[in-house]
Structure formats: C-alpha cells, structure tokens
Design a protein around this motif. Structure first.
Motif, PDB file in Angstrom:
ATOM      1  N   GLU A   1      36.936  23.028  34.965  1.00 42.33           N
ATOM      2  CA  GLU A   1      37.661  23.711  36.028  1.00 42.33           C
ATOM      3  C   GLU A   1      37.326  23.139  37.402  1.00 42.33           C
ATOM      4  O   GLU A   1      37.961  23.500  38.389  1.00 42.33           O
ATOM      5  CB  GLU A   1      37.325  25.212  36.014  1.00 42.33           C
TER       6      GLU A   1
ATOM      7  N   TRP B   1      42.509  26.169  40.857  1.00 40.43           N
ATOM      8  CA  TRP B   1      42.740  25.642  39.526  1.00 40.43           C
ATOM      9  C   TRP B   1      43.371  26.746  38.684  1.00 40.43           C
ATOM     10  O   TRP B   1      43.614  27.853  39.163  1.00 40.43           O
ATOM     11  CB  TRP B   1      41.435  25.146  38.909  1.00 40.43           C
TER      12      TRP B   1
ATOM     13  N   GLU C   1      42.586  29.201  36.747  1.00 42.49           N
ATOM     14  CA  GLU C   1      41.554  30.100  36.233  1.00 42.49           C
ATOM     15  C   GLU C   1      42.151  31.184  35.343  1.00 42.49           C
ATOM     16  O   GLU C   1      41.526  31.604  34.366  1.00 42.49           O
ATOM     17  CB  GLU C   1      40.788  30.738  37.391  1.00 42.49           C
TER      18      GLU C   1
END
Length: 845
Positions: free
Chosen positions: A440, A790, A792
């Motif tokens: 990530e 990102w 998530e």
C-alpha cells in the motif's frame, strides 16, 4: 479572557435596546414560568425570491400568553427580516408552533442565515426567552434549492446551543439595598461548561460578576443560579442588564455569548460609582472629550480612503506616565457605532514615560459597506479588570464599496526574510506521503506511481514499555532500520513521527490524553524506558555499528511527539490544565515538570527535570548517536487554547497567537539550548487529523474557506504559521494533510471517501505557502475512515453520483464532477497533482 470588554457588551446592548424598543414597559419574566423556543425554516436551502416559512416552536411549563418575536440575520450579521405575533397561547407541556412568512428579496445576499427568536409576555409584558441560535438555513441562487425539509422540521446540523433568561427581585431596586438575581441557562446537549454572569450598569460597565466553573448542564433541563447583589449607594440610576456567557471549563474558549438575558432598574444612587471615567462615557465615540489620566494615545489610519476588499493599517502610539501593565483594545466603528474590526493586546508592559507604537493590519472585507469609519483605542487593566481610558482617532477613513463583494481578500504580509533550512533537504518545496512498509505504500503504491516523492513517513508508536511497541514490529528488532533502508532504496527520505509517550503504560490509565501525557512525562521509570527506546532508534539511524549492523547514516527526519507540545503549552498557560505538574504559570516550558535527570539515564543526567529539559535531552541524544538526523518539534494550531482550524471568531488574532506558539517552541529548543546542544532543525504543523467531510459526519464543522471570505480559512492559518516561523526561527513542514478533495466523483462523503479542500488549496497556492516559510508538504490521513491516496478500502475505481456543495466556500459552490480512472480512495487526486508538480517544482534556494 475572563471578563468581556465593555465595548463589546455595549454593542450588544445597543442591539438589545433596538429589539426591545417597541415598548417601554419592564421585560423581566415572571419567575414561575419558563418558555423555551427553537426555530426552523421550511427548507434547509431557500432560493432568492422564494417565500420562506419560519416556524418558531414553543414549550412552556405553564399556560401562558406570549408575544413571539423572530429575527433573521444575513451572513454578515445584519438584520434581513423581523416580525412579531402577539397573544400566542401556549398550553403547559404542549408544543406550540408559530409560523412566519418571509418573501426573500431577489437580490438578497447568498450564504448562511441565522434565526433568532425572543419570547415575551403578551403585549411585551416580560421576557421569557431569547435564543440567539434558534435555527438557520442557507440562501442559494434560483434553481439551486428544492430539497425536502429535514425530518421533524429541525435543522440537519446538531449545533451546540444555549438559551438563557434571568429575573430580578425586586424589579425596581434601590441603591444601598440587596437585589436577588435568578439567571438560568438551558443547553440542547449534555455539556460541562463555565458560566459567566455579569450585571452591566447604564454606562456599560460590569459592576457585578459571578463565575460558575465545571457546571454540568443536562440537555433540555434549565440550570438556575440564585445570586444576591448588595447594590452600592454610589451606583448610577437607570436600567441594569443581566448578561450571560458560556465558555469551556477553565475559560477554554467561548462557546456562546448570550448577551442580555434580563434587566432591572435602580434608583436612589448618587452616580459616583464605576462605569464613568474622566471625560464622560468611555464607550461613546462621539464624546469630544478624552481622558487625561496616566496613559494617553493617538491613532490614525495609514490611508485616508480605500476600497473595500483591500487592507490598511491602524497606527497607534500609546504613552504611559507611570509603570503599569495594561490591556489595549483597538476597534474600528462604522457610522452607526457598530464594530467593524477589533484587535486586542494583552499584558502590555509600560515603563514610566514610555511610548509604544502599534501597527495593526485591518483586512477590509470586500462586502464591507461604504462610508466613514473611525478608530477607538481603549485601555483596561489586565484581563479587562477595569477601564482606564478611551481615545478616538484624529480622522476617519473613507471606505468605497467594492463592485465585487466576493473578491478574495489579500493574503497576510510576507516576512522580510526566512530562516535557513537543512541542506540535506531538497532545494525546492518538496512533497511526501504517509507510507506503510508494504504494497500500500513504500514497496507498492509509491514506486508503482513512478512519482519522485521526496519523503515517505511512518509513525513509530504503541509505547516504550508495552508488548507491542514499534521496536517489536516485524519480530526482528529492525522495523525502523529496514524502513529507512527501503525508503532510501526507492529514492525517498525516511520520516519518522516518534509518538510513544501517550501509548506507554503509566500511572494514569484512566485519564484524558492531556493528563496522561503529563503524568507519563513525570514518571521516572517510564521515562527511563522512553529515553532508552529513543536511543535505540538513534543508533539504528546513526553512523556507528551496533548490534552487528552498520547504522543507516543518511539523512532521516525525526518528528518528536505531536500533541504533547500543545498539551504542555496549554498547561503552563493555564495551570488549571496542569494536573499538579507545574511550578508556575506563563509561556515558558521550564515551568512544567518532567522526569529527565531523575529518569536515571546517564546520557541525560545533566538536564533539568522540566519540559524544556526534555527537549534538550532529546536533542543531546541526537548529537551523541545520530548527528545525521534532522530533528523537528511540533506546533499545533490549538496549542494556545484557541483552535485556528475550527474557531469561527472573525476577531481571532492569528498574528499574536502565532508569536505565542512560536515563543514556546523557541524556548523548547528551536532557538534556546544549553552550550554544546544543537537546536531543532524544523517545526512541524498538522492542519487536521481527518477530512473535513469526516468531521461533518460526526457533527463537527471544521471546513476551511478556500475563498478566505469567512472563518476558519487559509489566510488566517498562514498568518499564524508565518509568525510561528519568525518567532521560532525555523522553517515549517506541514504534515499529515487530510487527503480528501472536492474534484473527483469518488469523493461522495462516505467512509474512506470524505471530502476536504486542503490538498487542492495547497497545490494551487505553492508560492503562497513558500512565502510563509513552508518547505515541505506531507499528505496522509490521520484516522481510519478518512480518505487515503491508495485503495485502502479495496473498492477499486469507484465514482459516485456527482453533487455540488457550498462546504469550504464563503461564496458559490463547487461540484465533484470529474470521473476517476484509478482505484485510489481519493480518486487519484494526490497522484495527479504530485506528478504534475514534481515535473517543475517551486525552487526555494
């Protein structure tokens, strides 16, 4: 501020007198009857030219006949509409609705309108209630409204609100005799507060004051404060106002100034008492006489005339004939005596015969009405304890109306020079992101974007004496070491936020964050583990070999304990927040105790057991073990007990607050250190630990106005940070910037996709940021639920239905109607803007 300026109170009394001027009879409510009122418009958005229905909802504890008075204030606070309905019967315990109709003018000002309502006995026979925050709605352009009214006719935003009323017995009192006062207050939420109750005489002076701290209010339940005041024989005759304000515990910020909540009359006084200084009424700007006491002043405007939307300066010269500390209150008044601007200087020390000069910047809103404006300078004893003198300026300033009332105001003045910053940092305004050491972040999203980010940052947290602190992460005692190597291999400088004091095991497990931080700071056993833990980090980052491996020995940025610095400063500014750990009160870190030498760690044995000593110890450890490390302390926007990021007060003094915060940082190691100890290299600041849309979903409104027309806004924050930078003597890094935007349809104000506007504003104003000493921006959400740069949420490319909003705007609206093509939870906005910016970054050196 523990006693309010009588200048401010007089302006409130003028409004109150106008509201009540329809009838000369007494308006003291009957003691046995209570009436409460709220109000709501039929829609949360009303269009220009529409007819709005404003309903006042009444509840009473007895059958009563009332007069209902409603006032609607426009976004500038001016009265847009008012009306009354007399002889409205309210039955005990039975909610009663009283509707009003208002046809909104086609050219009425757009924005948020507030509804006030006053409830009186029929025929104005006594005041039962005045609710300054009874309701609100937003006025929009035609075609932009039309939504359904909120369920139950209420307002969608659950604002904290207070209502107050007061009675006096007898209502016609006699000087030299006692009067019984019965103020009462009602909150719409459970809240523990400080209640300030004042009696204001006919001259505007506070002649009686009682303070009730730690008062627990229960939602909807009136709280009464029985008081008795022995009226001096020397008071002025006339009408006396009972006023009430609500503050956080220990004067922690004003929650609401309710203003006048009742009144009574006094006769038989000699008129020799307080409230009238030499030269007549101190608050009357038309009074041609000026006091000739031990302090004098002259005041003038820099420009004789100016167009609204620009800034000017008020130049004040004050001379004291005696040595004294004073409070200086500088106000600009319009032709009707209304306040257009205010600046307050606390604790100004004068030597006998000394003259001090003040240059006060006044940013004139573009919407400011044209006309002549005058300046008045008033002097008080510290904390508004007593009025000393008032002087009016020698000439007015003529303000010309601006043809564009929504013009963006000018930004704060640019400092004449900027401090140097570490040579190891890029020569341009650099950027970075929070990055986990996995797909990530550090080994996935960051390198996969191909963007040459300058920094990757990571918390080192979870405590120093727990089973799961950062030193245990990964199970091999090498978490920070491996992170630094991985970041460097990908071209990023590693940044560690060292945040361990709060989450360690200590003597205060059930305390709030502030008390826990201070208790842990004073626990010798805990602090021994703390310093040893920090030494481990420094050895990993330093130039020497230890534990069988060479140190990192490259530039690394270590950011020390965010939040602790704010709790520490608040503790010494107000010892009520110190929990017994302070030796005095003042803006000085040496006044807060800490277990430094007493921790028993040999390397810090020579440093004092104070919070100042804590910082000196941390810097000394850097010098010993990792001189290659760049060290940063933290300054929060709320460290001075005024929250720059949330406070809507237009008179909040960002310049002075920035100097206060910067001074504390300077004394904590950015400027002042013992011989042989290095200083901090940078100051970090955070602008919020979650997206504004996330806060809004929690019932808290903290949007910053990107147009800088209303508060809070970016210009005020820049003024604060500029003064922090100049006073602390170090450049600034803005860290943990919430990642939401109002650009992509992805940002639909749901979990993981909340909106904010700070990333957009910062990238649109990079030169502006650089002007105020900012050298780096670091983006990343601080709490789960806020957006990430990102994927998530693992919901892939997600575009909701675009919508338009006024959130974060002082005028107009913005729509998130751009379609995202990447899976990032922020729609890819940070990816897009960072990639474009770093192709041609703004040079600083």
């Amino acid at each position: 501020m523990k006693q309010r300026s009588s200048v401010r109170i007089v302006s409130m009394l003028m409004l109150f007198a106008l509201m009540l001027g329809l009838a000369p009879v007494s308006r003291v409510a009957a003691e046995a009857v209570t009436v409460t009122a709220t109000a709501a418009a039929n829609r949360t958005k009303i269009e220009q030219g529409q007819t709005a229905t404003i309903t006042v909802n009444l509840n009473a504890n007895a059958d009563v006949s009332t007069l209902v008075y409603v006032v609607v204030n426009d976004p500038d606070g001016g009265e847009a509409f008012s009306a009354t309905q007399d002889n409205q019967a309210v039955a005990a315990g039975v909610p009663t609705a009283v509707p009003f109709q208002w046809t909104v003018p086609a050219g009425a000002k757009l924005g948020e309108y507030r509804i006030q309502t006053g409830i009186f006995g029929a025929g104005w026979a006594g005041q039962y209630e005045w609710n300054w925050r009874a309701g609100k709605f937003t006025l929009v352009e035609p075609g932009q409204g039309g939504e359904e009214p909120p369920p139950g006719g209420g307002n969608p935003e659950p604002d904290l609100a207070f209502t107050g009323a007061a009675t006096a017995t007898p209502a016609e009192a006699v000087a030299g005799s006692p009067v019984s006062l019965l103020p009462r207050i009602t909150s719409n939420q459970d809240k523990t507060v400080l209640v300030d109750i004042e009696v204001i005489d006919p001259t505007g002076a506070t002649v009686f004051q009682q303070i009730f701290d730690d008062t627990a209010l229960t939602a909807g339940v009136p709280m009464e404060f029985p008081l008795s005041w022995n009226i001096p024989a020397t008071v002025h005759n006339g009408t006396y106002i009972i006023a009430m304000g609500v503050f956080g515990q220990g004067w922690d910020g004003m929650l609401d100034w309710l203003g006048p909540v009742g009144q009574f009359s006094v006769s038989g006084g000699t008129g020799e008492g307080p409230g009238e200084g030499p030269g007549g009424d101190p608050e009357d700007p038309e009074d041609p006489e000026t006091p000739s006491g031990p302090i004098q002043a002259t005041a003038s405007f820099l420009h004789p005339s100016i167009m609204a939307g620009n800034d000017t300066y008020i130049q004040v010269a004050a001379t004291s004939q005696v040595e004294q500390d004073v409070l200086i209150n500088i106000e600009v008044h319009d032709g009707a005596g209304g306040k257009a601007f205010q600046r307050v200087y606390h604790l100004q020390h004068f030597a006998a015969g000394q003259t001090r000069n003040y240059s006060v910047r006044w940013v004139i809103p573009a919407s400011q009405p044209g006309g002549d404006y005058t300046v008045a300078v008033s002097f008080f004893k510290p904390k508004w304890a007593d009025w000393l003198a008032t002087y009016t300026g020698t000439a007015p300033i003529s303000v010309t109306p601006n043809p564009d009332p929504w013009a963006t105001p000018p930004p704060p003045p640019v400092p004449g020079s900027l401090p140097a910053y570490p040579a190891a940092m890029p020569d341009y305004l650099s950027v970075g992101v929070t990055a986990y050491p996995d797909y990530e972040g550090l080994t996935g999203w960051m390198p996969e974007t191909g963007i040459p980010f300058n920094y990757a940052y990571q918390y080192l947290a979870a405590g120093v004496n727990t089973a799961d602190g950062w030193a245990t992460w990964g199970g091999n005692d090498k978490f920070a070491y491996n992170y630094a190597l991985s970041a460097d291999a990908n071209g990023y400088m590693p940044v560690f936020t060292y945040y361990n004091l709060l989450q360690s095991n200590g003597p205060c497990s059930g305390c709030n964050e502030a008390e826990k931080d201070l208790a842990h700071l004073n626990d010798p056993t805990l602090m021994k583990a703390y310093f040893e833990n920090f030494i481990k980090l420094l050895k990993d980052m330093g130039p020497d070999t230890w534990g069988g491996r060479p140190g990192f020995n490259k530039p690394v940025l270590i950011h020390v304990e965010p939040d602790l610095s704010a709790y520490a400063q608040q503790a010494v500014l107000d010892n009520g927040r110190c929990y017994g750990f302070c030796t005095g009160q003042g803006n000085d870190p040496s006044l807060l105790n800490a277990a430094i030498a007493s921790s028993g760690v040999p390397e810090v044995a020579d440093f004092p057991n104070t919070y100042q000593g804590f910082h000196w110890a941390m810097l000394h450890l850097r010098d010993l073990y990792a001189p290659n490390a760049i060290m940063a302390t933290h300054v929060s926007g709320w460290a001075t007990m005024y929250d720059l990021g949330a406070d809507r007060d237009p008179w909040l003094d960002a310049e002075e607050l920035g100097k206060v915060a910067g001074t504390f940082a300077a004394l904590s190691g950015t400027q002042y250190v013992p011989a042989g100890v290095s200083t901090y290299d940078l100051v970090f600041n955070d602008v919020g630990d979650r997206d504004a849309g996330h806060y809004a979903a929690m019932g808290k409104q903290v949007w910053w106005d990107r147009t800088n027309l209303t508060f809070p806004n970016f210009h005020r924050w820049e003024e604060y940070m500029s003064n922090v930078m100049q006073t602390a003597g170090k450049r600034l890094v803005i860290w943990q910037i919430p990642t939401g935007n109002q650009y992509f349809a992805t940002m639909e104000n749901t979990y993981g996709h909340y909106q904010d506007n700070k990333v957009e504003y910062f990238y649109d104003h990079m030169q502006e940021l650089a002007n105020y000493g900012i050298v780096a921006l670091m983006f990343g959400r601080g709490n789960p639920g806020s957006g990430a740069h990102w994927d998530e949420e693992e919901d892939g490319v997600s575009n909701g239905t675009p919508f338009c909003t006024t959130a974060g705007l002082g005028h107009g609206e913005i729509c998130n109607d751009h379609i995202s093509t990447v899976p990032d939870d922020d729609g890819g906005y940070i990816r897009m803007r960072s990639e474009a910016y770093l192709q041609n970054p703004l040079q600083l050196r």
